[in-house]
Design a protein around this motif. Structure first.
Motif, PDB file in Angstrom:
ATOM      1  N   ILE A  72      -4.860  13.236   4.378  1.00 48.23           N
ATOM      2  CA  ILE A  72      -4.152  12.431   5.383  1.00 48.23           C
ATOM      3  C   ILE A  72      -4.537  11.152   4.823  1.00 48.23           C
ATOM      4  O   ILE A  72      -5.462  10.665   4.405  1.00 48.23           O
ATOM      5  CB  ILE A  72      -4.883  12.543   6.677  1.00 48.23           C
ATOM      6  N   ALA A  73      -3.254  10.232   4.864  1.00 50.30           N
ATOM      7  CA  ALA A  73      -3.464   8.795   4.632  1.00 50.30           C
ATOM      8  C   ALA A  73      -3.216   7.949   5.745  1.00 50.30           C
ATOM      9  O   ALA A  73      -2.076   8.367   6.421  1.00 50.30           O
ATOM     10  CB  ALA A  73      -2.752   8.454   3.382  1.00 50.30           C
ATOM     11  N   GLU A  74      -3.646   6.782   5.864  1.00 48.15           N
ATOM     12  CA  GLU A  74      -3.512   5.788   6.930  1.00 48.15           C
ATOM     13  C   GLU A  74      -3.784   4.382   6.278  1.00 48.15           C
ATOM     14  O   GLU A  74      -5.042   4.391   5.815  1.00 48.15           O
ATOM     15  CB  GLU A  74      -4.054   6.106   8.276  1.00 48.15           C
ATOM     16  N   GLY A  75      -3.066   3.528   6.205  1.00 46.54           N
ATOM     17  CA  GLY A  75      -3.270   2.349   5.651  1.00 46.54           C
ATOM     18  C   GLY A  75      -3.959   2.377   4.145  1.00 46.54           C
ATOM     19  O   GLY A  75      -3.322   3.068   3.266  1.00 46.54           O
TER      20      GLY A  75
ATOM     21  N   ALA B  51      -5.995  -3.254  -3.082  1.00 44.24           N
ATOM     22  CA  ALA B  51      -4.657  -3.463  -3.018  1.00 44.24           C
ATOM     23  C   ALA B  51      -3.907  -2.846  -4.344  1.00 44.24           C
ATOM     24  O   ALA B  51      -2.809  -2.874  -4.298  1.00 44.24           O
ATOM     25  CB  ALA B  51      -4.393  -4.982  -3.091  1.00 44.24           C
ATOM     26  N   ASP B  52      -4.593  -2.824  -5.388  1.00 49.07           N
ATOM     27  CA  ASP B  52      -4.091  -2.214  -6.784  1.00 49.07           C
ATOM     28  C   ASP B  52      -4.143  -0.504  -6.680  1.00 49.07           C
ATOM     29  O   ASP B  52      -3.776  -0.007  -7.831  1.00 49.07           O
ATOM     30  CB  ASP B  52      -4.901  -2.702  -7.910  1.00 49.07           C
ATOM     31  N   GLY B  53      -4.517   0.082  -5.539  1.00 53.91           N
ATOM     32  CA  GLY B  53      -4.206   1.443  -5.628  1.00 53.91           C
ATOM     33  C   GLY B  53      -5.410   2.128  -6.025  1.00 53.91           C
ATOM     34  O   GLY B  53      -5.408   3.413  -6.571  1.00 53.91           O
ATOM     35  N   LYS B  54      -6.585   1.327  -6.296  1.00 54.39           N
ATOM     36  CA  LYS B  54      -7.694   2.044  -6.736  1.00 54.39           C
ATOM     37  C   LYS B  54      -8.812   2.104  -5.811  1.00 54.39           C
ATOM     38  O   LYS B  54      -8.956   1.621  -4.702  1.00 54.39           O
ATOM     39  CB  LYS B  54      -8.417   1.016  -7.953  1.00 54.39           C
ATOM     40  N   ILE B  55      -9.718   3.341  -6.188  1.00 53.98           N
ATOM     41  CA  ILE B  55     -10.603   3.748  -5.110  1.00 53.98           C
ATOM     42  C   ILE B  55     -11.815   2.883  -5.101  1.00 53.98           C
ATOM     43  O   ILE B  55     -12.409   2.590  -6.361  1.00 53.98           O
ATOM     44  CB  ILE B  55     -10.950   5.249  -5.380  1.00 53.98           C
TER      45      ILE B  55
ATOM     46  N   MET C 288       0.839  -1.330   0.018  1.00 61.28           N
ATOM     47  CA  MET C 288      -0.153   0.155   0.079  1.00 61.28           C
ATOM     48  C   MET C 288       0.985   1.105   0.138  1.00 61.28           C
ATOM     49  O   MET C 288       1.589   1.429   0.778  1.00 61.28           O
ATOM     50  CB  MET C 288      -0.725  -0.159   1.289  1.00 61.28           C
ATOM     51  N   ASP C 289       0.780   2.082  -0.944  1.00 60.75           N
ATOM     52  CA  ASP C 289       1.695   3.504  -1.048  1.00 60.75           C
ATOM     53  C   ASP C 289       0.630   4.437  -0.658  1.00 60.75           C
ATOM     54  O   ASP C 289       0.001   5.020  -1.647  1.00 60.75           O
ATOM     55  CB  ASP C 289       2.077   3.396  -2.768  1.00 60.75           C
ATOM     56  N   SER C 290       0.732   4.897   0.470  1.00 55.21           N
ATOM     57  CA  SER C 290       0.021   5.930   0.960  1.00 55.21           C
ATOM     58  C   SER C 290       0.321   7.293   0.441  1.00 55.21           C
ATOM     59  O   SER C 290      -0.862   8.102   0.061  1.00 55.21           O
ATOM     60  CB  SER C 290       0.242   6.374   2.461  1.00 55.21           C
ATOM     61  N   ALA C 291       1.499   7.822   0.064  1.00 58.68           N
ATOM     62  CA  ALA C 291       1.825   8.969  -0.875  1.00 58.68           C
ATOM     63  C   ALA C 291       1.108   8.735  -2.300  1.00 58.68           C
ATOM     64  O   ALA C 291       0.500   9.995  -2.694  1.00 58.68           O
ATOM     65  CB  ALA C 291       3.435   9.161  -0.917  1.00 58.68           C
ATOM     66  N   GLN C 292       1.238   7.652  -2.855  1.00 59.22           N
ATOM     67  CA  GLN C 292       0.640   7.446  -4.197  1.00 59.22           C
ATOM     68  C   GLN C 292      -0.959   7.719  -4.040  1.00 59.22           C
ATOM     69  O   GLN C 292      -1.902   8.325  -4.844  1.00 59.22           O
ATOM     70  CB  GLN C 292       0.763   6.330  -4.836  1.00 59.22           C
ATOM     71  N   ASN C 293      -1.514   6.910  -2.977  1.00 54.47           N
ATOM     72  CA  ASN C 293      -3.083   6.871  -2.820  1.00 54.47           C
ATOM     73  C   ASN C 293      -3.669   8.488  -2.534  1.00 54.47           C
ATOM     74  O   ASN C 293      -4.518   8.850  -2.883  1.00 54.47           O
ATOM     75  CB  ASN C 293      -3.274   6.042  -1.606  1.00 54.47           C
ATOM     76  N   LYS C 294      -2.764   9.286  -1.722  1.00 49.91           N
ATOM     77  CA  LYS C 294      -2.969  10.733  -1.433  1.00 49.91           C
ATOM     78  C   LYS C 294      -2.961  11.396  -3.035  1.00 49.91           C
ATOM     79  O   LYS C 294      -4.088  12.092  -3.221  1.00 49.91           O
ATOM     80  CB  LYS C 294      -2.117  11.377  -0.637  1.00 49.91           C
TER      81      LYS C 294
END
Length: 125
Positions: A70-73, A100-104, A1-7
């Motif tokens: 803000i990201a967590e998990g 898990a694929d970084g999709k919403i 899980m890439d929190s920075a990318q998810n943000k």
């Protein structure tokens, strides 16, 4: 899980949809399912697209500022300031769950109109 990318993806997703291209937002950032918790928006990507396309037609000059992210998990929270016609202003908090694929894949939000007065000198940001 890439929190920075998810943000980055949460901001890009919301901005793309808010500024009038929800189909592209879904195509680029949403997984195979989209669970919606806002009672004014139908579940799934179709409901999301319909809502934001209607908002763009009715309120093309609205604006958004991303105040915090803000990201967590697998969760990302956005704190925004929105300005609508006639200087109608809102503070929003949106929460997105990523797969898990970084999709919403899931969304919750809380929206409050900025009050005309406050019992304290602090902003809502």
């Amino acid at each position: 899980m890439d929190s920075a990318q998810n943000k980055q993806n949460a901001i890009a997703f919301y901005k793309t949809a808010y500024e009038g291209n929800p189909r592209l937002a879904v195509e680029k950032y949403v997984g195979s399912e989209y669970i919606q918790h806002n009672p004014d928006v139908a579940n799934g990507t179709g409901g999301f697209i319909e809502y934001f396309e209607r908002m763009q037609r009715e309120y093309p000059n609205k604006s958004i500022e991303f105040v915090r992210c803000i990201a967590e998990g697998n969760l990302v929270a956005l704190h925004t300031h929105q300005v609508w016609p006639d200087n109608d202003q809102y503070v929003t908090m949106d929460f997105f769950r990523f797969n898990a694929d970084g999709k919403i894949v899931e969304h919750w939000d809380s929206i409050q109109q900025l009050p005309e007065s406050s019992k304290n000198p602090n902003t809502m940001y």
